[in-house]
Design a protein around this motif. Structure first.
Motif, PDB file in Angstrom:
ATOM      1  N   SER B  80       0.869  -1.304  -0.060  1.00 31.33           N
ATOM      2  CA  SER B  80       0.150   0.086  -0.052  1.00 31.33           C
ATOM      3  C   SER B  80       0.899   1.227   0.110  1.00 31.33           C
ATOM      4  O   SER B  80       0.417   2.380  -0.086  1.00 31.33           O
ATOM      5  CB  SER B  80      -0.979   0.132   1.384  1.00 31.33           C
ATOM      6  OG  SER B  80      -0.135   0.406   2.504  1.00 31.33           O
ATOM      7  N   CYS B  81       2.110   1.218   0.201  1.00 33.27           N
ATOM      8  CA  CYS B  81       3.003   2.002   0.192  1.00 33.27           C
ATOM      9  C   CYS B  81       3.642   2.455  -1.113  1.00 33.27           C
ATOM     10  O   CYS B  81       4.364   3.487  -1.294  1.00 33.27           O
ATOM     11  CB  CYS B  81       4.333   1.894   1.263  1.00 33.27           C
ATOM     12  SG  CYS B  81       3.561   1.980   3.024  1.00 33.27           S
ATOM     13  N   GLN B  82       3.288   1.618  -2.183  1.00 33.15           N
ATOM     14  CA  GLN B  82       4.061   2.015  -3.416  1.00 33.15           C
ATOM     15  C   GLN B  82       3.259   2.799  -4.582  1.00 33.15           C
ATOM     16  O   GLN B  82       2.071   3.016  -4.368  1.00 33.15           O
ATOM     17  CB  GLN B  82       3.927   0.714  -4.156  1.00 33.15           C
ATOM     18  CG  GLN B  82       4.887   0.434  -5.378  1.00 33.15           C
ATOM     19  CD  GLN B  82       5.262  -1.103  -6.187  1.00 33.15           C
ATOM     20  OE1 GLN B  82       4.096  -1.506  -6.201  1.00 33.15           O
ATOM     21  NE2 GLN B  82       6.154  -0.907  -6.556  1.00 33.15           N
ATOM     22  N   GLY B  87       8.461   3.283  -6.938  1.00 36.76           N
ATOM     23  CA  GLY B  87       8.934   3.453  -5.540  1.00 36.76           C
ATOM     24  C   GLY B  87       8.184   3.636  -4.456  1.00 36.76           C
ATOM     25  O   GLY B  87       6.797   3.352  -4.745  1.00 36.76           O
ATOM     26  N   PHE B  88       8.763   3.183  -3.298  1.00 36.23           N
ATOM     27  CA  PHE B  88       7.599   3.284  -2.255  1.00 36.23           C
ATOM     28  C   PHE B  88       7.967   4.475  -1.064  1.00 36.23           C
ATOM     29  O   PHE B  88       9.108   4.824  -1.015  1.00 36.23           O
ATOM     30  CB  PHE B  88       8.100   1.863  -1.358  1.00 36.23           C
ATOM     31  CG  PHE B  88       7.614   0.498  -1.914  1.00 36.23           C
ATOM     32  CD1 PHE B  88       8.628   0.091  -2.945  1.00 36.23           C
ATOM     33  CD2 PHE B  88       6.645  -0.012  -1.593  1.00 36.23           C
ATOM     34  CE1 PHE B  88       8.247  -1.067  -3.711  1.00 36.23           C
ATOM     35  CE2 PHE B  88       6.386  -1.173  -1.925  1.00 36.23           C
ATOM     36  CZ  PHE B  88       7.085  -1.824  -3.275  1.00 36.23           C
ATOM     37  N   GLY B  89       6.665   4.879  -0.640  1.00 38.29           N
ATOM     38  CA  GLY B  89       7.019   5.847   0.422  1.00 38.29           C
ATOM     39  C   GLY B  89       6.940   5.308   1.815  1.00 38.29           C
ATOM     40  O   GLY B  89       6.757   3.872   2.080  1.00 38.29           O
ATOM     41  N   ALA B  90       7.167   6.125   2.844  1.00 37.41           N
ATOM     42  CA  ALA B  90       7.213   5.579   4.122  1.00 37.41           C
ATOM     43  C   ALA B  90       5.998   4.816   4.669  1.00 37.41           C
ATOM     44  O   ALA B  90       5.767   4.222   5.762  1.00 37.41           O
ATOM     45  CB  ALA B  90       7.771   6.780   5.100  1.00 37.41           C
ATOM     46  N   ALA B  91       4.886   5.611   4.155  1.00 42.10           N
ATOM     47  CA  ALA B  91       3.298   5.130   4.626  1.00 42.10           C
ATOM     48  C   ALA B  91       2.546   5.500   3.409  1.00 42.10           C
ATOM     49  O   ALA B  91       2.868   6.088   2.680  1.00 42.10           O
ATOM     50  CB  ALA B  91       3.184   5.692   5.874  1.00 42.10           C
ATOM     51  N   GLY B  93       0.243   7.296   0.988  1.00 41.91           N
ATOM     52  CA  GLY B  93       0.206   8.821   0.960  1.00 41.91           C
ATOM     53  C   GLY B  93       1.657   9.611   1.055  1.00 41.91           C
ATOM     54  O   GLY B  93       1.849  10.867   0.876  1.00 41.91           O
ATOM     55  N   HIS B  94       2.540   9.118   1.473  1.00 42.97           N
ATOM     56  CA  HIS B  94       3.939   9.732   1.725  1.00 42.97           C
ATOM     57  C   HIS B  94       5.016   9.386   0.491  1.00 42.97           C
ATOM     58  O   HIS B  94       4.641   8.493  -0.375  1.00 42.97           O
ATOM     59  CB  HIS B  94       4.801   9.241   2.947  1.00 42.97           C
ATOM     60  CG  HIS B  94       4.084   9.460   4.040  1.00 42.97           C
ATOM     61  ND1 HIS B  94       4.839  10.141   5.075  1.00 42.97           N
ATOM     62  CD2 HIS B  94       2.828   9.382   4.829  1.00 42.97           C
ATOM     63  CE1 HIS B  94       4.054  10.579   6.202  1.00 42.97           C
ATOM     64  NE2 HIS B  94       3.003   9.840   5.942  1.00 42.97           N
ATOM     65  N   ASP B  95       5.708  10.498  -0.079  1.00 41.14           N
ATOM     66  CA  ASP B  95       6.379  10.370  -1.219  1.00 41.14           C
ATOM     67  C   ASP B  95       7.372   9.250  -1.077  1.00 41.14           C
ATOM     68  O   ASP B  95       7.842   8.828  -0.121  1.00 41.14           O
ATOM     69  CB  ASP B  95       7.153  11.642  -1.314  1.00 41.14           C
ATOM     70  CG  ASP B  95       6.334  13.133  -1.522  1.00 41.14           C
ATOM     71  OD1 ASP B  95       6.878  14.178  -1.584  1.00 41.14           O
ATOM     72  OD2 ASP B  95       5.169  12.724  -1.782  1.00 41.14           O
ATOM     73  N   ALA B  96       7.550   8.806  -2.330  1.00 37.18           N
ATOM     74  CA  ALA B  96       8.392   7.902  -2.794  1.00 37.18           C
ATOM     75  C   ALA B  96      10.039   8.243  -2.382  1.00 37.18           C
ATOM     76  O   ALA B  96      10.481   9.434  -2.761  1.00 37.18           O
ATOM     77  CB  ALA B  96       8.440   7.054  -4.100  1.00 37.18           C
ATOM     78  N   HIS B  97      10.786   7.428  -1.922  1.00 38.26           N
ATOM     79  CA  HIS B  97      12.268   7.441  -1.742  1.00 38.26           C
ATOM     80  C   HIS B  97      12.971   6.280  -1.411  1.00 38.26           C
ATOM     81  O   HIS B  97      12.583   5.181  -1.204  1.00 38.26           O
ATOM     82  CB  HIS B  97      12.027   8.461  -0.370  1.00 38.26           C
ATOM     83  CG  HIS B  97      13.650   9.080  -0.094  1.00 38.26           C
ATOM     84  ND1 HIS B  97      14.695   8.445   0.231  1.00 38.26           N
ATOM     85  CD2 HIS B  97      14.090  10.210  -0.194  1.00 38.26           C
ATOM     86  CE1 HIS B  97      15.847   9.151   0.422  1.00 38.26           C
ATOM     87  NE2 HIS B  97      15.348  10.498  -0.044  1.00 38.26           N
ATOM     88  N   LEU B  98      14.381   6.627  -1.856  1.00 38.50           N
ATOM     89  CA  LEU B  98      14.891   5.194  -2.109  1.00 38.50           C
ATOM     90  C   LEU B  98      15.151   4.415  -0.457  1.00 38.50           C
ATOM     91  O   LEU B  98      15.140   3.417  -0.385  1.00 38.50           O
ATOM     92  CB  LEU B  98      16.429   5.360  -2.377  1.00 38.50           C
ATOM     93  CG  LEU B  98      16.804   5.061  -3.844  1.00 38.50           C
ATOM     94  CD1 LEU B  98      18.273   5.467  -4.070  1.00 38.50           C
ATOM     95  CD2 LEU B  98      16.769   3.444  -3.876  1.00 38.50           C
ATOM     96  N   GLY B 121       2.245  -5.471  -7.714  1.00 38.95           N
ATOM     97  CA  GLY B 121       3.014  -4.281  -7.671  1.00 38.95           C
ATOM     98  C   GLY B 121       2.761  -3.593  -8.827  1.00 38.95           C
ATOM     99  O   GLY B 121       2.080  -3.876  -9.924  1.00 38.95           O
ATOM    100  N   LYS B 122       3.007  -2.090  -8.452  1.00 37.90           N
ATOM    101  CA  LYS B 122       2.577  -1.114  -9.339  1.00 37.90           C
ATOM    102  C   LYS B 122       3.835  -0.753 -10.151  1.00 37.90           C
ATOM    103  O   LYS B 122       4.960  -1.112  -9.914  1.00 37.90           O
ATOM    104  CB  LYS B 122       2.273   0.145  -8.640  1.00 37.90           C
ATOM    105  CG  LYS B 122       0.833  -0.094  -7.847  1.00 37.90           C
ATOM    106  CD  LYS B 122       0.806   1.327  -7.070  1.00 37.90           C
ATOM    107  CE  LYS B 122      -0.576   1.143  -6.226  1.00 37.90           C
ATOM    108  NZ  LYS B 122      -0.784   2.290  -5.335  1.00 37.90           N
TER     109      LYS B 122
END
Lengths: 339, 325
Positions: B80-82, B87-91, B93-98, B121-122
Motif C-alpha cells: 500500500s506504500c507503493q 518506488g515506495f513511500g514511508a506510509a 500517501g507519503h512520497d517515494a524515496h530510496l 506491484g505497481k
C-alpha cells in the motif's frame, strides 16, 4: 534520537481546542517577517497561561512542546487532505501545514517536498515572484537550521532542502554571499549542534558549487581555523579545516604548504600551551602532519609535543590513548615529504 | 506498524556478570508497537513507518521469532506504500524515496513475498522490473552515485539502498555498477574512512554504506582494510560502546554500523567484543523490552534492532546469525 512523548504532555492535549492552537502557531511561524526567526521549545517546566499557545518577543518565538504536538495533529490532517492536487488558492494553507509538520519533525520528507512543489508552481507564474518566494523559503529553512533545536540544526532533510533552494537561486541568477552565509547560518548551526555533519558537508557543497572553489577556501580558512580553536573538541570543524587547506586534486595546483604549515604550527603551539588532549585536535594534527601539506620540520615538533603532553596526563587513560594513537597513526601513514 | 518509543527505560544498574538477553520482553515490545494505532505516536512516526516495520521484523527474525508479526498484514501494508512510479513511500500517501523502497524490498524478501510484488506491484512493467526501473532512474549517469528521490539529494547511503534492494531483486544489471564503485572509491579519505560524497568527513554510517555497497559489488579489494579498521576500532570508548566519529558520545546503534563494517573487512576482532556486548545489554529494558541509545534512556525500535544485530555479529547466544550487509 528518541521521538518519545511523555504521559503528561499527552494528557494536556485533551484540554485545548487543537484547531485554534494550530491556527495560532502556523500563523506566527509562517508570517513574513523578512528576517530570521529564533525558535525554541518550552518544556513542561514552563507552563503558559491558558489560551496562550506561544511566547513572542520580536523575532524570538518559544513554543511549548505540548502545543506543537497539538498543532501537528491538525497540520497533518490539513496536509494530507490537500497534498494531492492542491488547488491554487490553498497552496499557502498547504505550505503552512508543512511548516508545522517540519517543526515537529524535520525528517518529514513529504512535507519538505511539498514546499518545493509549491515553489515550482510559483516559479511558473513569473521570475520575480519565484525569486521573492525563494528568498522567503531560504529565510524559512535558515530559521529552522539555526534554531536552538537539537534535531533541526543537523537535519539532512532540511540541509538538503536548503541546497535545493540555493540551486534554484543560482539558476535564477541570484547572488550568493559566502561570508554572510558562513557567519550567520552555517557556523551558527555548527555551534548550536556540535560536530554537525550535515552543516559542514553543506558548506563543502556550497564552496564547490556556488563559489570559486580554491579562492573561497583561501578566504575563509582563517575564519574556520579560529572557529576550530574556539571549539577544540569539534572533529567536524577540524575535518573541514583540512578540506580548506588541501588543494583540489589537479596537476596544475601546487600544494599550499605555507598556509598549512602556518596553521599546523599554530594549532600545535596552542595544544602544548593549553595542554589540549582532545581527540579531535590530535586526529587533525596527525592527519595534517602525515600529509605533504606541511613542512617536514613540523613532524619533529609534532612528536615532541606528544611526548611533552604524555608526561602531563599520567592518570588520564583517554588523553593518553588520544596522544599515543596520534603518534602511532602518524608513523604508519606518513607520506614522503620533499620539503 | 508504528515506530514507537517508550514506555520502557534501559537499566543503568544491571550487574555485568548477570546480564542476559531478555528475548521474550523484546518480542512483546515489538509486537506491542503495532497495537498503538490510535495513539499519538503512531502519527508522529508515520513518516518512518516502513523503516520501523523493517527494523521490528529484522529484530524478530534475529531473535528467532520470524512469525511474531502477522505476515499477510505486513505484505498488504508494504504494497500500500507503493507509488505508480514503482518506488515506495514511508506510509500510504507519503512520497517515494530510496530509503523506504529499500526497506520495502527487504521486508518482502524477509517474509518471502516477492511473488506478491510480482502479482500486485505497481509501476511500469510491474513487480521487480518496475521497482528496478525506479531505482535505476535515480543513478547519476555522470558520477555513478544515487539521489534519494526526484529532488536530487545525493548521499552514499543511497548507493547502498539502491544496491541492497536490487541485489534482493536479482536485478543489479539495471545500474552501472562500475560507475557506482568508482564513485565510492573517490569517497575514500586519507584517514581510511568514507563520507557522504568525495572529500567529506568520515562517518561510521557512511562507511557502513560504502563498504556494504562495495561488498555487494564484490569489490572489497578496493578498501584499505587496515587503515579503515584502525579508524573504526578507535570508535570504542572506555565504557565499551561505540561512537560514530571522534569525540562523539557512544550510541548503541553504532554496534551495528561500526561492527558490521569491521566484520565485512575481516577486522571485527580489532575491538573488544565482550566489552561491547556488555555495553549493549546495559542498554536494554529487560522488563518492558526494547533497547535505548544509551543506558537509562527511552527505548525505541531503531536502537532495538541494531543492538540485537550487534549482538548477533558478536555471536551472542540466543541470537540468529546476521549477514553484515
Amino acid at each position: 534520537m528518541s521521538r518519545a512523548i511523555d504521559k503528561e504532555t499527552v494528557a494536556s492535549l485533551q484540554s485545548d481546542d487543537p484547531t485554534s492552537v494550530y491556527e495560532d502557531i502556523s500563523c506566527t511561524l509562517c508570517w513574513d517577517r523578512g528576517q530570521l526567526l529564533e525558535i525554541e521549545f518550552l518544556g513542561k517546566s514552563h507552563p503558559l497561561p491558558p489560551g496562550t499557545n506561544f511566547l513572542l518577543d520580536g523575532n524570538n518565538i518559544a513554543i511549548p512542546k505540548a502545543k506543537l504536538v497539538q498543532a501537528f495533529v491538525t497540520a497533518r490532517q490539513i496536509f494530507f487532505n490537500l497534498a494531492k492536487d492542491c488547488p491554487k488558492d490553498k497552496l499557502q494553507v498547504l505550505g503552512n501545514a508543512a511548516a508545522v509538520i517540519l517543526l515537529m519533525d524535520p525528517e518529514h520528507i513529504t512535507a519538505a517536498n511539498s514546499r518545493k512543489k509549491i515553489l515550482l508552481r510559483a516559479g511558473s507564474l513569473s521570475p520575480e515572484i519565484f525569486k521573492a518566494m525563494l528568498r522567503k523559503e531560504l529565510l524559512f529553512v535558515n530559521s529552522f537550521l539555526t534554531a536552538r533545536l537539537h534535531r533541526h540544526t543537523k537535519s539532512p532533510t532540511l540541509w538538503g532542502h536548503r541546497r535545493w533552494v540555493l540551486e534554484k537561486c543560482k539558476a535564477m541568477g541570484m547572488g550568493y554571499d559566502i561570508h554572510q552565509d558562513l557567519h550567520s547560518i552555517i557556523l551558527v548551526a555548527a555551534e548550536r549542534h556540535p560536530r554537525n555533519y550535515y552543516a559542514w558537508s553543506h558548506l563543502r557543497w556550497v564552496i564547490q558549487n556556488l563559489c570559486v572553489g580554491e579562492k573561497t577556501k583561501s578566504e575563509i580558512s582563517p575564519f574556520i581555523k579560529n572557529w576550530c580553536l574556539r571549539h577544540p573538541s569539534d572533529t567536524s570543524g577540524f575535518s573541514f579545516l583540512l578540506f580548506c587547506l588541501a588543494p583540489l586534486k589537479t596537476p596544475e595546483n601546487v600544494p599550499r604548504s605555507d598556509a598549512s604549515t602556518f596553521v599546523c604550527e599554530e594549532v600545535l603551539g596552542l595544544a602544548v600551551s593549553f595542554k589540549w588532549t582532545f581527540e579531535s585536535v590530535w586526529v587533525f594534527l596527525r592527519t595534517i602532519v602525515a600529509t605533504e601539506l606541511v613542512a617536514s620540520s613540523q613532524r619533529l615538533v609534532f612528536l615532541e609535543a606528544i611526548n611533552n603532553l604524555l608526561t602531563t596526563c599520567e592518570g588520564e587513560p583517554k588523553a593518553r590513548s588520544n596522544l599515543q594513537n596520534a603518534m602511532q597513526w602518524f608513523e604508519e601513514n606518513q607520506q614522503a615529504n620533499g620539503s | 506498524m508504528s515506530l514507537v518509543s517508550g514506555p520502557g527505560r534501559a537499566t543503568a544498574t544491571a550487574l555485568p556478570d548477570e546480564l542476559q538477553l531478555a528475548i521474550e520482553p523484546h518480542v512483546k515490545y515489538i509486537q506491542s508497537l503495532d497495537s498503538r494505532k490510535d495513539e499519538l505516536e503512531y502519527w508522529l512516526t508515520e513518516h518512518l513507518r516502513l523503516n520501523g516495520l523493517y527494523w521490528g521484523l529484522t529484530a524478530l527474525h534475529l531473535l528467532g521469532r520470524p512469525d511474531a508479526l502477522p505476515r499477510n498484514e505486513t505484505i498488504k501494508f508494504v504494497l500500500s506504500c507503493q507509488h505508480d512510479n514503482g518506488g515506495f513511500g514511508a506510509a500510504p500517501g507519503h512520497d517515494a524515496h530510496l530509503l523506504y523502497t529499500c526497506s520495502a524490498i527487504q521486508i518482502l524478501a524477509m517474509v518471502d513475498a516477492l511473488d506478491d510484488l510480482e502479482n500486485l506491484g505497481k509501476g511500469e512493467g510491474g513487480g521487480r522490473v518496475a521497482v528496478s526501473k525506479y531505482i535505476a532512474g535515480l543513478q547519476n549517469q555522470e558520477t555513478g552515485t544515487f539521489a534519494g528521490d526526484e529532488w536530487g539529494e545525493e548521499d552514499t547511503r543511497f548507493i547502498l539502498c539502491a544496491l541492497n534492494a536490487l541485489s534482493l531483486l536479482h536485478l543489479l544489471s539495471v545500474v552501472d555498477m562500475n560507475k557506482a564503485v568508482d564513485y565510492i572509491v573517490s569517497c575514500a579519505n586519507f584517514d581510511g574512512g568514507y563520507g557522504v560524497s568525495p572529500g567529506t568527513e568520515s562517518h561510521s554510517g557512511q562507511i557502513y554504506a560504502c563498504v556494504g555497497a562495495l561488498r555487494i559489488a564484490g569489490r572489497l579489494d578496493l578498501v584499505n582494510k587496515d587503515k579503515l579498521g584502525r579508524w573504526l576500532s578507535e570508535r570504542q570508548v572506555e565504557a565499551g560502546g561505540l561512537n560514530g566519529r571522534p569525540e562523539k558520545l557512544e550510541d548503541v546503534c553504532y554496534s551495528w554500523w561500526v561492527g558490521s563494517s569491521l566484520a565485512m573487512i575481516g577486522r571485527l576482532h580489532w575491538i573488544d567484543g565482550p566489552k561491547l556486548a556488555k555495553y549493549i545489554l546495559k542498554c536494554q529494558d529487560p522488563k518492558e523490552g526494547g533497547f535505548a541509545d544509551r543506558p537509562g534512556d527511552t527505548v525505541d525500535v531503531f536502537h532495538t534492532v541494531f543492538s540485537i544485530a550487534g549482538l548477533s555479529l558478536l555471536e551472542f547466544p540466543g541470537v540468529e546469525d546476521v549477514d553484515p550487509c
